[in-house]
Design a protein around this motif. Structure first.
Motif, PDB file in Angstrom:
ATOM      1  N   ILE A 282       0.795  -1.236   0.000  1.00  9.65           N
ATOM      2  CA  ILE A 282       0.000   0.000   0.000  1.00  9.65           C
ATOM      3  C   ILE A 282       0.824   1.280   0.000  1.00  9.65           C
ATOM      4  O   ILE A 282       0.268   2.364  -0.179  1.00  9.65           O
ATOM      5  CB  ILE A 282      -0.967   0.033   1.206  1.00  9.65           C
ATOM      6  CG1 ILE A 282      -0.200   0.063   2.526  1.00  9.65           C
ATOM      7  CG2 ILE A 282      -1.929  -1.140   1.144  1.00  9.65           C
ATOM      8  CD1 ILE A 282      -1.081   0.211   3.756  1.00  9.65           C
ATOM      9  N   ASN A 283       2.120   1.178   0.207  1.00 11.58           N
ATOM     10  CA  ASN A 283       2.919   2.393   0.361  1.00 11.58           C
ATOM     11  C   ASN A 283       3.755   2.748  -0.851  1.00 11.58           C
ATOM     12  O   ASN A 283       4.783   3.408  -0.748  1.00 11.58           O
ATOM     13  CB  ASN A 283       3.823   2.283   1.596  1.00 11.58           C
ATOM     14  CG  ASN A 283       3.039   2.482   2.875  1.00 11.58           C
ATOM     15  OD1 ASN A 283       2.078   3.250   2.902  1.00 11.58           O
ATOM     16  ND2 ASN A 283       3.409   1.775   3.921  1.00 11.58           N
ATOM     17  N   GLY A 284       3.314   2.301  -2.025  1.00  8.69           N
ATOM     18  CA  GLY A 284       4.041   2.661  -3.228  1.00  8.69           C
ATOM     19  C   GLY A 284       5.361   1.915  -3.330  1.00  8.69           C
ATOM     20  O   GLY A 284       5.646   0.998  -2.561  1.00  8.69           O
ATOM     21  N   SER A 285       6.176   2.307  -4.295  1.00  8.15           N
ATOM     22  CA  SER A 285       7.460   1.642  -4.510  1.00  8.15           C
ATOM     23  C   SER A 285       8.396   2.611  -5.216  1.00  8.15           C
ATOM     24  O   SER A 285       8.076   3.796  -5.368  1.00  8.15           O
ATOM     25  CB  SER A 285       7.257   0.353  -5.317  1.00  8.15           C
ATOM     26  OG  SER A 285       6.437   0.584  -6.445  1.00  8.15           O
ATOM     27  N   LYS A 286       9.554   2.112  -5.647  1.00 15.58           N
ATOM     28  CA  LYS A 286      10.545   2.988  -6.256  1.00 15.58           C
ATOM     29  C   LYS A 286      11.058   2.403  -7.569  1.00 15.58           C
ATOM     30  O   LYS A 286      11.084   1.191  -7.757  1.00 15.58           O
ATOM     31  CB  LYS A 286      11.732   3.202  -5.305  1.00 15.58           C
ATOM     32  CG  LYS A 286      11.394   3.970  -4.051  1.00 15.58           C
ATOM     33  CD  LYS A 286      12.637   4.179  -3.197  1.00 15.58           C
ATOM     34  CE  LYS A 286      12.305   4.984  -1.938  1.00 15.58           C
ATOM     35  NZ  LYS A 286      13.510   5.203  -1.092  1.00 15.58           N
ATOM     36  N   LEU A 287      11.474   3.300  -8.446  1.00 13.75           N
ATOM     37  CA  LEU A 287      12.152   2.897  -9.666  1.00 13.75           C
ATOM     38  C   LEU A 287      13.636   2.696  -9.373  1.00 13.75           C
ATOM     39  O   LEU A 287      14.115   2.974  -8.267  1.00 13.75           O
ATOM     40  CB  LEU A 287      11.972   3.964 -10.744  1.00 13.75           C
ATOM     41  CG  LEU A 287      10.530   4.286 -11.148  1.00 13.75           C
ATOM     42  CD1 LEU A 287      10.518   5.401 -12.199  1.00 13.75           C
ATOM     43  CD2 LEU A 287       9.814   3.056 -11.672  1.00 13.75           C
ATOM     44  N   ASN A 288      14.361   2.231 -10.356  1.00 14.31           N
ATOM     45  CA  ASN A 288      15.795   1.975 -10.164  1.00 14.31           C
ATOM     46  C   ASN A 288      16.563   3.212  -9.743  1.00 14.31           C
ATOM     47  O   ASN A 288      17.554   3.126  -9.008  1.00 14.31           O
ATOM     48  CB  ASN A 288      16.403   1.419 -11.464  1.00 14.31           C
ATOM     49  CG  ASN A 288      15.887   0.037 -11.806  1.00 14.31           C
ATOM     50  OD1 ASN A 288      15.333  -0.658 -10.958  1.00 14.31           O
ATOM     51  ND2 ASN A 288      16.065  -0.375 -13.054  1.00 14.31           N
ATOM     52  N   ASN A 289      16.110   4.381 -10.203  1.00 20.18           N
ATOM     53  CA  ASN A 289      16.818   5.622  -9.882  1.00 20.18           C
ATOM     54  C   ASN A 289      16.401   6.225  -8.544  1.00 20.18           C
ATOM     55  O   ASN A 289      16.828   7.323  -8.199  1.00 20.18           O
ATOM     56  CB  ASN A 289      16.616   6.648 -11.000  1.00 20.18           C
ATOM     57  CG  ASN A 289      15.142   7.048 -11.175  1.00 20.18           C
ATOM     58  OD1 ASN A 289      14.281   6.634 -10.411  1.00 20.18           O
ATOM     59  ND2 ASN A 289      14.860   7.860 -12.192  1.00 20.18           N
ATOM     60  N   GLY A 290      15.561   5.498  -7.812  1.00 23.87           N
ATOM     61  CA  GLY A 290      15.117   5.984  -6.507  1.00 23.87           C
ATOM     62  C   GLY A 290      13.853   6.810  -6.542  1.00 23.87           C
ATOM     63  O   GLY A 290      13.316   7.171  -5.480  1.00 23.87           O
ATOM     64  N   GLU A 291      13.350   7.119  -7.743  1.00 22.72           N
ATOM     65  CA  GLU A 291      12.112   7.902  -7.849  1.00 22.72           C
ATOM     66  C   GLU A 291      10.935   7.107  -7.281  1.00 22.72           C
ATOM     67  O   GLU A 291      10.751   5.930  -7.582  1.00 22.72           O
ATOM     68  CB  GLU A 291      11.833   8.249  -9.304  1.00 22.72           C
ATOM     69  CG  GLU A 291      10.540   9.029  -9.524  1.00 22.72           C
ATOM     70  CD  GLU A 291      10.217   9.232 -10.991  1.00 22.72           C
ATOM     71  OE1 GLU A 291       9.055   9.576 -11.294  1.00 22.72           O
ATOM     72  OE2 GLU A 291      11.121   9.035 -11.831  1.00 22.72           O
ATOM     73  N   GLU A 292      10.150   7.761  -6.438  1.00 20.62           N
ATOM     74  CA  GLU A 292       9.012   7.089  -5.820  1.00 20.62           C
ATOM     75  C   GLU A 292       7.802   7.104  -6.756  1.00 20.62           C
ATOM     76  O   GLU A 292       7.549   8.091  -7.444  1.00 20.62           O
ATOM     77  CB  GLU A 292       8.651   7.762  -4.495  1.00 20.62           C
ATOM     78  CG  GLU A 292       9.720   7.578  -3.420  1.00 20.62           C
ATOM     79  CD  GLU A 292       9.253   8.054  -2.050  1.00 20.62           C
ATOM     80  OE1 GLU A 292       8.098   8.520  -1.944  1.00 20.62           O
ATOM     81  OE2 GLU A 292      10.048   7.963  -1.097  1.00 20.62           O
ATOM     82  N   ILE A 293       7.084   5.983  -6.784  1.00 24.66           N
ATOM     83  CA  ILE A 293       5.827   5.907  -7.527  1.00 24.66           C
ATOM     84  C   ILE A 293       4.729   5.537  -6.537  1.00 24.66           C
ATOM     85  O   ILE A 293       4.988   4.903  -5.507  1.00 24.66           O
ATOM     86  CB  ILE A 293       5.895   4.885  -8.678  1.00 24.66           C
ATOM     87  CG1 ILE A 293       6.250   3.489  -8.161  1.00 24.66           C
ATOM     88  CG2 ILE A 293       6.902   5.337  -9.722  1.00 24.66           C
ATOM     89  CD1 ILE A 293       6.237   2.413  -9.242  1.00 24.66           C
ATOM     90  N   ASP A 294       3.506   5.941  -6.836  1.00 28.02           N
ATOM     91  CA  ASP A 294       2.402   5.729  -5.900  1.00 28.02           C
ATOM     92  C   ASP A 294       1.941   4.277  -5.852  1.00 28.02           C
ATOM     93  O   ASP A 294       1.326   3.852  -4.879  1.00 28.02           O
ATOM     94  CB  ASP A 294       1.214   6.624  -6.272  1.00 28.02           C
ATOM     95  CG  ASP A 294       1.466   8.087  -5.957  1.00 28.02           C
ATOM     96  OD1 ASP A 294       2.328   8.366  -5.102  1.00 28.02           O
ATOM     97  OD2 ASP A 294       0.832   8.954  -6.576  1.00 28.02           O
TER      98      ASP A 294
END
Length: 554
Positions: A282-294
């Motif tokens: 439920i708390n989103g995740s991250k891309l390889n570059n550290g950018e957060e996604i919902d």
């Protein structure tokens, strides 16, 4: 005598308290009734909607028809296809298996599907769960609509997309992807040595008494099934046929508002997975570059009127759905509809905001504009990243315009508290003067706010359009899939083309170049893209600062 008087006093307190809460409940019911009935009439496909507080229903009603041909009204007991809300069940099933030590979300998918062509890339279960795999989404392929009536096994379905070129390297981007959840369903079958259908029914539905929930079927008799519809201009039609073997673990489940409340309550109670596993979902995740996604696993983070929670929507032929859970308030809202013609996400958000006592403002509650006061705020405002918005006064009304999109001006309405809102109330302006007497505004969306400083700059000139020949415009006619079951339909009428998105009105497109078009009713652009053979195979929607590709599906 004293004891008797105390009892009387207590009874009076209890009576008054009960009356207070009863009045509150009646007011809430009226407010939600007004929201829902403004969008759903008694003679059209409708909505079943439930609101729960602390796990208990506080509002439960249905509006519209379950079957237009038989004139059967909807009721809360009706069963709907829930579309992509299915992904919650698939994600939880994967996390259950992880907790049982039968898989790990960091496992590469070839551990379970050895012959899957990964082209030298590392694709993990995690990438499938949060839509970062880069695998081609089969619902965006041109062949999907042609095979919509064809029954397929999971392996046959995987064969449809597995040899397609990847859209990007795993973890580099987020792109909503049904193929990933097809693979997850098949991994569940490999690990459990059971069908996805049986696993979900035995380990989830039966465990918490979801007795009106099913793996979807078009042939089985399902009690209280609501018929699905689509809208063609002003007419309603039966929804196109779709073999429910195709949505599979990405969208084939059916349920009711009552059963989905049982599901949410079980999630909140950690019935199936530990809280630590739920946090990943439920708390989103991250891309390889550290950018957060919902997006996490089967849920997206959401903020409504500064209240945080998680949600997921669904869209499938003839049905749209949306479920929202606001954690701090412990409020759950689920809306199930039997037509793809209304924005159920918008209505459930408004209902959720009302249920927590933070209603989204409505322009019908606007107050008369003071011209003298309004003049103070006229001018340009500069935000971060060089974003400039203009506030203009015309014919006694205030309008807002963002530079760089198009010259469409949106009226903003003054509310009692002095703020200004757009039509749907989800975005607002608050104007004020700084200590040194300069203009500023705070522009608020559902989950963010931006401060704009007043600057001296004239509004941009009106955007000019050109004439494009009908022969060129004919190339653009067709259906383009922006998201699963969210289609932009491009049509040609005379020498003009129009765009109609699922559940929205038809709008004319105006050409700036032969391939770039803009809308005058909303701040958006559409660019038509050709493949190496010169054929139009996709479009790109540019709206709200986002460029969203849509593949042609017919």
């Amino acid at each position: 005598m004293k004891l008797s008087q105390t009892i009387k006093t207590l009874l009076l307190v209890f009576f008054c308290t009960g009356l207070f809460f009863s009045t509150q409940a009646q007011n809430l019911e009226k407010e939600i009734d007004a929201i829902v009935s403004s969008m759903y009439s008694v003679d059209e496909p409708g909505i079943s909607i439930l609101v729960a507080k602390n796990g208990k229903p506080i509002y439960r009603k249905a509006f519209g028809k379950a079957n237009l041909e038989l004139e059967v009204p909807l009721k809360p007991e009706n069963v709907f296809e829930i579309g992509s809300i299915t992904k919650q069940f698939t994600a939880v099933a994967i996390l259950m298996l992880e907790e049982q030590g039968k898989l790990k979300i960091d496992d590469e998918i070839t551990k379970y599907i050895p012959d899957y062509p990964i082209n030298g890339k590392k694709i993990t279960i995690h990438n499938l769960l949060n839509h970062t795999s880069g695998i081609k989404s089969y619902t965006g392929m041109q062949s999907f609509m042609k095979s919509a009536r064809t029954d397929m096994t999971p392996t046959e379905l995987i064969d449809v997309f597995k040899n397609e070129p990847m859209d990007f390297d795993p973890g580099e981007e987020f792109r909503y992807n049904n193929s990933g959840y097809i693979l997850l369903g098949y991994i569940i079958e490999v690990v459990t040595k059971d069908t996805y259908e049986n696993y979900i029914e035995k380990n989830i539905f039966e465990k918490i008494g979801m007795n009106s929930s099913y793996y979807g079927s078009t042939s089985e008799l399902i009690k209280n099934r609501a018929s699905g519809y689509k809208q063609n201009e002003d007419a309603f039609l039966n929804a196109d046929y779709l073999s429910l073997t195709l949505p599979y673990a990405a969208g084939s489940l059916m349920s009711t508002v009552d059963d989905l409340l049982k599901w949410q309550n079980a999630i909140s109670a950690n019935t199936f997975i530990k809280r630590s596993s739920l946090e990943k979902a439920i708390n989103g995740s991250k891309l390889n570059n550290g950018e957060e996604i919902d997006y996490g696993y089967g849920w997206s983070k959401i903020t409504i009127q500064e209240s945080k929670g998680y949600a997921h929507s669904g869209g499938i032929f003839g049905y749209t759905t949306n479920g929202i859970f606001l954690e701090n308030e412990n409020v759950y809202v689920i809306g199930l509809t039997n037509c793809n013609c209304k924005n159920v996400r918008e209505i459930t958000m408004k209902v959720a905001a009302t249920a927590i006592g933070k209603p989204i403002p409505d322009k019908k509650d606007a107050v008369a504009l003071s011209i003298k006061e309004a003049k103070k705020w006229v001018g340009a405002y500069e935000f971060e990243d060089n974003v400039i918005r203009h506030i203009m006064l015309k014919d006694g009304k205030l309008f807002s315009l963002r530079e760089g999109e198009n010259s469409r001006e949106f009226e903003i309405y003054q509310m009692k508290d002095g703020s200004f809102i757009f039509d749907d109330g989800t975005i607002s302006y608050n104007f004020s003067m700084t200590d040194d007497g300069k203009r500023q505004t705070v522009f608020k969306t559902a989950d963010e706010s931006f401060t704009g400083k007043g600057i001296d700059k004239a509004p941009p000139a009106e955007r000019k359009s050109i004439t494009v020949s009908a022969d060129i415009l004919k190339q653009y006619v067709g259906k383009f899939e922006l998201q699963p079951n969210f289609i932009i339909d491009i049509t040609l009428e005379g020498n003009s083309i129009y765009a109609e998105a699922t559940g929205q009105p038809k709008f004319e497109l105006f050409a700036e170049t032969e391939t770039l078009f803009f809308l005058k009713v909303v701040p958006a652009e559409i660019t038509f893209n050709a493949n190496n053979k010169g054929l139009i195979d996709s479009l790109t929607l540019n709206q709200g600062g986002r460029k969203m590709p849509a593949k042609r599906i017919n």
